[in-house]
Write an enzyme that holds these catalytic residues in place. Structure first.
Site, PDB file in Angstrom:
ATOM      1  N   ASP A  26       0.853  -1.194   0.000  1.00 29.82           N
ATOM      2  CA  ASP A  26       0.000   0.000   0.000  1.00 29.82           C
ATOM      3  C   ASP A  26       0.888   1.243   0.000  1.00 29.82           C
ATOM      4  O   ASP A  26       2.073   1.180   0.341  1.00 29.82           O
ATOM      5  CB  ASP A  26      -0.918   0.013   1.235  1.00 29.82           C
ATOM      6  CG  ASP A  26      -1.877   1.187   1.191  1.00 29.82           C
ATOM      7  OD1 ASP A  26      -2.582   1.338   0.183  1.00 29.82           O
ATOM      8  OD2 ASP A  26      -1.897   1.991   2.148  1.00 29.82           O
ATOM      9  N   SER A  27       0.267   2.358  -0.338  1.00 29.05           N
ATOM     10  CA  SER A  27       1.000   3.630  -0.323  1.00 29.05           C
ATOM     11  C   SER A  27       1.389   4.029   1.103  1.00 29.05           C
ATOM     12  O   SER A  27       2.292   4.838   1.291  1.00 29.05           O
ATOM     13  CB  SER A  27       0.130   4.722  -0.942  1.00 29.05           C
ATOM     14  OG  SER A  27      -1.119   4.773  -0.274  1.00 29.05           O
TER      15      SER A  27
ATOM     16  N   CYS B  62      -3.735  -0.950  -2.311  1.00 22.09           N
ATOM     17  CA  CYS B  62      -3.980   0.450  -2.663  1.00 22.09           C
ATOM     18  C   CYS B  62      -4.834   0.533  -3.938  1.00 22.09           C
ATOM     19  O   CYS B  62      -4.445   0.024  -4.993  1.00 22.09           O
ATOM     20  CB  CYS B  62      -2.634   1.135  -2.899  1.00 22.09           C
ATOM     21  SG  CYS B  62      -2.765   2.866  -3.295  1.00 22.09           S
TER      22      CYS B  62
ATOM     23  N   GLU C  77      -5.953   9.213   8.852  1.00 24.09           N
ATOM     24  CA  GLU C  77      -4.571   9.100   9.359  1.00 24.09           C
ATOM     25  C   GLU C  77      -4.408   9.830  10.688  1.00 24.09           C
ATOM     26  O   GLU C  77      -3.597   9.443  11.516  1.00 24.09           O
ATOM     27  CB  GLU C  77      -3.586   9.646   8.323  1.00 24.09           C
ATOM     28  CG  GLU C  77      -3.654   8.877   7.021  1.00 24.09           C
ATOM     29  CD  GLU C  77      -2.331   8.325   6.536  1.00 24.09           C
ATOM     30  OE1 GLU C  77      -1.300   8.792   6.978  1.00 24.09           O
ATOM     31  OE2 GLU C  77      -2.385   7.389   5.706  1.00 24.09           O
TER      32      GLU C  77
ATOM     33  N   CYS D 266     -11.083   3.124  -1.449  1.00 22.34           N
ATOM     34  CA  CYS D 266      -9.826   3.626  -0.877  1.00 22.34           C
ATOM     35  C   CYS D 266      -9.594   2.870   0.429  1.00 22.34           C
ATOM     36  O   CYS D 266     -10.536   2.628   1.194  1.00 22.34           O
ATOM     37  CB  CYS D 266      -9.952   5.119  -0.611  1.00 22.34           C
ATOM     38  SG  CYS D 266      -8.535   5.804   0.250  1.00 22.34           S
TER      39      CYS D 266
ATOM     40  N   HIS E 147      -8.489   3.657   3.197  1.00 23.52           N
ATOM     41  CA  HIS E 147      -8.766   4.324   4.472  1.00 23.52           C
ATOM     42  C   HIS E 147     -10.253   4.353   4.832  1.00 23.52           C
ATOM     43  O   HIS E 147     -10.607   4.516   5.994  1.00 23.52           O
ATOM     44  CB  HIS E 147      -8.268   5.765   4.430  1.00 23.52           C
ATOM     45  CG  HIS E 147      -6.782   5.889   4.430  1.00 23.52           C
ATOM     46  ND1 HIS E 147      -5.987   5.310   3.469  1.00 23.52           N
ATOM     47  CD2 HIS E 147      -5.945   6.518   5.282  1.00 23.52           C
ATOM     48  CE1 HIS E 147      -4.722   5.593   3.723  1.00 23.52           C
ATOM     49  NE2 HIS E 147      -4.668   6.318   4.819  1.00 23.52           N
TER      50      HIS E 147
HETATM   51  N1  DGL Z   1      -4.012   3.744  -0.382  1.00 25.32           N
HETATM   52  C1  DGL Z   1      -4.656   4.782  -1.170  1.00 25.32           C
HETATM   53  C2  DGL Z   1      -5.828   4.166  -1.951  1.00 25.32           C
HETATM   54  O1  DGL Z   1      -6.411   3.152  -1.578  1.00 25.32           O
HETATM   55  C3  DGL Z   1      -5.141   5.925  -0.309  1.00 25.32           C
HETATM   56  C4  DGL Z   1      -4.036   6.802   0.233  1.00 25.32           C
HETATM   57  C5  DGL Z   1      -3.227   7.494  -0.828  1.00 25.32           C
HETATM   58  O2  DGL Z   1      -3.726   8.446  -1.461  1.00 25.32           O
HETATM   59  O3  DGL Z   1      -2.105   7.068  -1.030  1.00 25.32           O
HETATM   60  O4  DGL Z   1      -6.180   4.695  -2.974  1.00 25.32           O
END
Ligand code: DGL
Length: 247
Positions: A8-9, A71, A151, A181, A183
């Protein structure tokens, strides 16, 4: 040993990791969050692909059976490039999310609302996959501010309520909402409540875990998945978030 990678990012992919732990399909999860460069959702396609390919190189250090791209932003832009550079199977979360919609009994003209980062919405990945499956009433909304709010641990309260109002007040009552997403599952209840709990909520992390459970089967009811956490910056912070989110 069945070993899976999760990329993930940042910390968000822990929401997908939680579902994978609950599915009890893998004995070990190698998690890598690019915490030094999050968020990806505001970056351009070339940058997202470059970062994703660096992640592939990271996972080559482990003997993983497959890599889950938790992600949504990376899933929307970089899967083909990642697959071309890797010797392991790679799965993203967009297709499983759409398949989860298909597996429900909502009609093809149901109102579907996709919530995701700017990059994911701009890619059109969810919209075209849904259209391909015959759905015709799709609304897609960039809700990037939810990322820093989650976050910050603001899972409820005035800031979240105001942001939900800001983003969703113009949206028609949806029959289904795709949380596109990593989050957003953490604020799922608040989003659902805004629409009077009348919408079906689809979480792509949950969807991919269901798919893997079907494909690989549960190992053992008492399986305790071992999780190894790696981050490109401040791994201690990732470990702390993992303690908060995974328990
Ligand atoms: N992990 C990213 C997603 O699911 C969200 C956070 C980001 O913008 O990196 O798109």
């Amino acid at each position: 040993m069945r070993r899976i990678g999760v990329f993930d990012s940042g910390v968000g992919g822990l929401s997908v990791t939680k579902e994978l732990i609950n599915a009890r399909v893998f004995e070990q999860i190698i998690y890598y969050g690019d915490t030094a460069r999050v968020p990806y959702g505001v970056k351009d396609q070339n940058t997202i692909i470059r970062y994703a390919l660096e992640a592939v190189e990271f996972f080559k250090n482990f003997e993983i059976d497959l890599l889950i791209v938790a992600c949504n932003t990376v899933s929307a832009y970089a899967l083909d490039e990642m697959r071309a550079q890797s010797n392991f199977k790679i799965l993203g979360v967009v297709e499983p999310g759409v398949e989860a919609v298909v597996s429900t009994d909502i009609s093809l003209d149901a109102q579907i609302l996709v919530l995701a980062t700017h990059a994911t919405i701009t890619s059109g990945a969810y919209q075209s996959a849904l259209q391909h499956r015959g759905y015709s009433n799709i609304a897609a909304k960039t809700t990037g501010l939810f990322v820093p709010i989650v976050e910050e641990g603001l899972y409820s309260g005035a800031i979240l309520d105001a942001t939900i109002e800001h983003y969703l007040s113009a949206c028609k009552q949806p029959d289904a909402i795709i949380l596109g997403c990593t989050h957003f599952p953490l604020i799922k209840d608040q989003i659902s409540r805004y629409f009077n709990n009348k919408s079906l909520i689809i979480h792509s992390g949950e969807a991919i875990s269901m798919q893997l459970l079907e494909e690989f089967g549960e190992i053992d009811k008492n399986l305790k998945t071992e999780i190894k956490l790696f981050a490109s910056q401040n791994p201690e912070a990732l470990k702390q978030t993992a303690k908060d989110w995974l328990t």
